[in-house]
Design a protein around this motif. Structure first.
Motif, mmCIF file in Angstrom:
data_model
loop_
_atom_site.group_PDB
_atom_site.id
_atom_site.type_symbol
_atom_site.label_atom_id
_atom_site.label_comp_id
_atom_site.label_asym_id
_atom_site.label_seq_id
_atom_site.Cartn_x
_atom_site.Cartn_y
_atom_site.Cartn_z
ATOM 1 N N TYR A 66 0.825 -1.196 0.000
ATOM 2 C CA TYR A 66 0.000 0.000 0.000
ATOM 3 C C TYR A 66 0.860 1.246 0.000
ATOM 4 C CZ TYR A 66 -3.391 -3.310 1.795
ATOM 5 O OH TYR A 66 -4.192 -4.391 1.973
ATOM 6 N N SER A 67 0.255 2.336 -0.462
ATOM 7 C CA SER A 67 0.890 3.626 -0.252
ATOM 8 C C SER A 67 0.869 3.920 1.235
ATOM 9 C CB SER A 67 0.113 4.720 -0.999
ATOM 10 O OG SER A 67 0.508 5.991 -0.545
ATOM 11 N N SER A 68 2.006 4.285 1.780
ATOM 12 C CA SER A 68 2.075 4.575 3.212
ATOM 13 C C SER A 68 2.060 6.067 3.478
ATOM 14 C CB SER A 68 3.355 3.968 3.800
ATOM 15 O OG SER A 68 4.493 4.479 3.132
ATOM 16 N N ARG A 106 0.019 10.968 18.134
ATOM 17 C CA ARG A 106 0.325 11.498 16.800
ATOM 18 C C ARG A 106 -0.910 11.881 15.995
ATOM 19 N NH1 ARG A 106 3.168 7.356 18.253
ATOM 20 N NH2 ARG A 106 5.463 7.346 18.199
ATOM 21 N N LEU A 107 -2.058 11.358 16.358
ATOM 22 C CA LEU A 107 -3.267 11.645 15.587
ATOM 23 C C LEU A 107 -3.693 13.101 15.697
ATOM 24 C CD1 LEU A 107 -5.413 8.433 16.260
ATOM 25 C CD2 LEU A 107 -3.685 8.849 14.495
ATOM 26 N N ILE A 108 -3.116 13.835 16.645
ATOM 27 C CA ILE A 108 -3.464 15.246 16.812
ATOM 28 C C ILE A 108 -3.092 16.057 15.576
ATOM 29 C CG2 ILE A 108 -1.276 15.960 17.837
ATOM 30 C CD1 ILE A 108 -4.816 17.102 18.896
ATOM 31 N N TRP A 128 -1.907 5.639 9.362
ATOM 32 C CA TRP A 128 -1.254 4.722 8.416
ATOM 33 C C TRP A 128 -0.097 5.469 7.760
ATOM 34 C CZ3 TRP A 128 -2.108 -0.408 7.303
ATOM 35 C CH2 TRP A 128 -1.424 -0.924 6.206
ATOM 36 N N CYS A 129 1.122 5.026 8.032
ATOM 37 C CA CYS A 129 2.291 5.731 7.511
ATOM 38 C C CYS A 129 3.500 4.802 7.533
ATOM 39 C CB CYS A 129 2.579 6.986 8.334
ATOM 40 S SG CYS A 129 2.936 6.654 10.076
ATOM 41 N N ILE A 179 -2.175 1.209 14.807
ATOM 42 C CA ILE A 179 -2.483 2.097 13.684
ATOM 43 C C ILE A 179 -3.992 2.297 13.599
ATOM 44 C CG2 ILE A 179 -2.399 2.386 11.176
ATOM 45 C CD1 ILE A 179 0.181 0.838 11.126
ATOM 46 N N LYS A 180 -4.395 3.542 13.472
ATOM 47 C CA LYS A 180 -5.809 3.897 13.350
ATOM 48 C C LYS A 180 -6.061 4.447 11.943
ATOM 49 C CE LYS A 180 -8.614 3.969 16.143
ATOM 50 N NZ LYS A 180 -9.774 3.061 16.438
#
Length: 615
Positions: A66-68, A106-108, A128-129, A179-180
């Motif tokens: 997948y594209s990350s 990190r989701l902030i 997702w990264c 991962i969210k």
């Protein structure tokens, strides 16, 4: 379930059997039900599946490469938009806990309202990264992938029960890279792993919970897990510890299982699908075959197809309209029209103001899963417009116009696009701390009675006593002093002693019972609904997902165009809304240079690296 959740030989057997036996296409509705003490309980926001598990659209993901890349920012005019700028979104969603939040992850830094809802969880979430995937490889840890969307009720339940719990978070952070993913922002990721969930369990929904090897191979999966053993399901902590232990003791076996899963999916994807060919003159026979299948599955008493939960399934209704035009079979038309009538009468329809919820948890369309999604509004606009054009029945036009009112007031960006949807949950009062399902839409008997009596002047010209007006209104919508929601449709008890509007009879029956004219009845309904609407607007609103999705807006554009073609008195309003939406899509969601449509944007706008080609 726990006995098999990490039994590699069982997983391989299921996958192999699925690959060997699954038909090229399926029209079955699949959903999660967990049975306890004889009661069926909803334990995920269910998925209605009408596709092959291995449809060709997934071929580009067959390598699991997948594209990350994270979402990229695309600016858009945001003048006057409610809850739509990045700062407003962060403050209203992620910042609900306040500046003194104990945890921030990190989701902030994300734009997705769903990811921002989890930005203050003690879980060490990544979007997702590549950073998350590389860390999993470096530390040789499994990835826990959690996929959902911001208006998903059961996603909120699992967050509150597990992801906000520090003890649960410690187990997750110690053993997994977490991962969210917002499924509406990254449908590519959601699609491939949902296929694995369906292969493994035969059903799926959100939140989707998948455990992956560092090479992104899925090894086991589920949907919602409770905090404690209940409803025949293992506790989430038990599942986490079991999987972590298995990874430590049988890592190579799990890796082989993951490779086996990938191999099985790739094999299926690589096999050429046979294209069905019809002999000349066979189209009519195939049409009749399809119609007969619909007739067998049709619910003669309450409309729709199958039992609960019931989705509008507008694609089926549109098929029936087309089939009727060709066959002139009145029964075919009746299936479509009666389904739309039952949906319009049911609690899935917001009688107070307009618009429709995503689905009903029961057979009779009464108790909805309260989130209102844009794609349902767009499709139902088309269906009700088509029904009106076939029958000239004003009721269908009124349902469509109610959707239009809802879209324009509550989901529209000032520039003309439409937001993704509203949540099922909201705060019951302004000072409450915990959201509950349906709080915005449900009514007690006394609330409705007080509203009628407090607005006596509005009913003066009807020449009816207030108590009689109250009786007429509550009878027509089946409102009861003790509430009208069955306990088995309310697993959390949020709707105890509450009422959800539903029309079980007809206007003619109500008029006959109270010896009034239909004009008088309509005035009672219109006035009281507007009174309740104004009162409801003072309640805390459900969360608004400000993501603007190109495809869903396309459905609304089609619906508005169909509605404008009904030659109603409001045609000019419908045409204007359609024109402004078209201009919005062209300006903000179309790349002129590359000739592609962008998947989505927000108030300040984001679109991920995956684009949908314009055609």
């Amino acid at each position: 379930m726990l006995n098999n959740i990490l039994h590699p030989s069982w997983i391989r057997k299921v996958i192999a059997k699925t690959v060997a036996q699954v038909p090229v296409t399926t029209t079955s509705k699949q959903f999660i039900t967990i049975t306890a003490a004889g009661a069926s309980r909803r334990t995920s926001c269910t998925v209605s599946v009408k596709r092959s598990l291995f449809e060709s659209g997934c071929e580009k993901y067959s390598s699991f490469a997948y594209s990350s890349q994270s979402a990229q920012t695309r600016k858009m005019s945001d003048k006057g938009a409610p809850q739509s700028t990045a700062e407003t979104t962060k403050s209203s969603v992620a910042g609900a806990i306040g500046d003194a939040a104990k945890h921030t992850n990190r989701l902030i830094n994300e734009k997705s309202p769903y990811l921002l809802q989890h930005a203050h969880n003690p879980v060490d979430w990544y979007p997702w990264c590549e950073e998350a995937i590389e860390r999993a490889r470096m530390e040789n840890k499994l990835i826990f992938l959690s996929v959902g969307y911001s208006t998903c009720h059961w996603c909120h339940v699992m967050e509150h029960e597990s992801f906000e719990n520090e003890n649960v978070a410690k187990i997750m952070n110690k053993n997994f890279i977490n991962i969210k993913v917002d499924r509406e922002e990254r449908p590519d990721i959601d699609k491939i792993y949902m296929q694995f969930v369906l292969m493994l369990n035969g059903s799926g929904g959100w939140p989707m919970s998948v455990w992956l090897t560092p090479d992104l191979a899925p090894i086991t999966a589920g949907t919602y897990f409770p905090p404690n053993d209940r409803w025949g399901m293992p506790a989430f902590t038990t599942v986490l510890k079991t999987i972590a232990s298995k990874w430590q003791s049988d890592q190579e076996e799990l890796k082989q299982t993951g490779k086996h899963v990938i191999s099985a999916i790739q094999k299926s994807l690589s096999e050429k699908s046979t294209t069905a060919t019809f002999e000349p003159g066979s189209a009519e026979a195939k049409l009749h075959e399809a119609v007969n299948i619909f007739k067998r599955r049709y619910d003669q008493e309450y409309g729709g197809f199958g039992m609960q939960p019931k989705f509008p399934e507008v694609a089926r209704i549109n098929f029936l309209f087309h089939a009727y035009i060709i066959t002139k079979d009145a029964d075919v038309l009746d299936m479509a029209l009666q389904t739309l009538q039952h949906i319009g009468h049911g609690g899935i329809h917001d009688h107070v103001f307009g618009g429709f919820a995503r689905y009903s948890v029961d057979r009779v369309w009464h108790v909805p899963h309260f989130e209102k999604m844009l794609y349902d509004q767009g499709q139902l606009l088309t269906a009700y417009a088509n029904a009106y054009k076939l029958t000239n029945d004003q009721a269908y036009l009124q349902y469509a116009d109610g959707i239009f009112r809802y879209l324009m007031k509550d989901l529209r960006h000032p520039d003309g696009g439409f937001f993704a949807g509203e949540d099922a949950d909201s705060l019951p009062t302004a000072d409450a701390r915990v959201k509950v399902e349906g709080a915005f839409y449900a009514w007690t008997w006394s609330e409705v009675k007080q509203a009628v009596h407090a607005n006596a002047a509005l009913y003066a010209d009807l020449k009816l006593e207030l108590e009689r007006i109250f009786e007429i209104y509550t009878h027509h919508y089946d409102l009861r002093q003790t509430g009208n929601v069955e306990p088995n449709s309310d697993p959390h008890g949020h709707l105890t002693a509450k009422n959800i509007h539903i029309v079980r009879g007809s206007k003619a029956e109500t008029c006959a019972k109270f010896d009034i004219t239909e004009e008088q009845l309509q005035r009672v309904l219109d006035i009281t609904n507007e009174v309740l609407h104004k009162i409801r607007d003072q309640r805390p609103r459900p969360h608004l997902d400000t993501k603007i999705i190109c495809a869903w807006n396309g459905l609304v554009l089609s619906g508005l165009s169909k509605l404008a073609n009904c030659r109603s008195a409001k045609r000019a309003e419908y045409v204007k809304a359609a024109e402004e939406l078209y201009k919005f899509l062209h300006k903000h969601l179309y790349d002129e240079e590359r000739k592609v449509l962008l998947r989505s944007c927000y108030g300040l706008g984001t679109d991920d690296s995956t684009l949908e080609s314009a055609s």
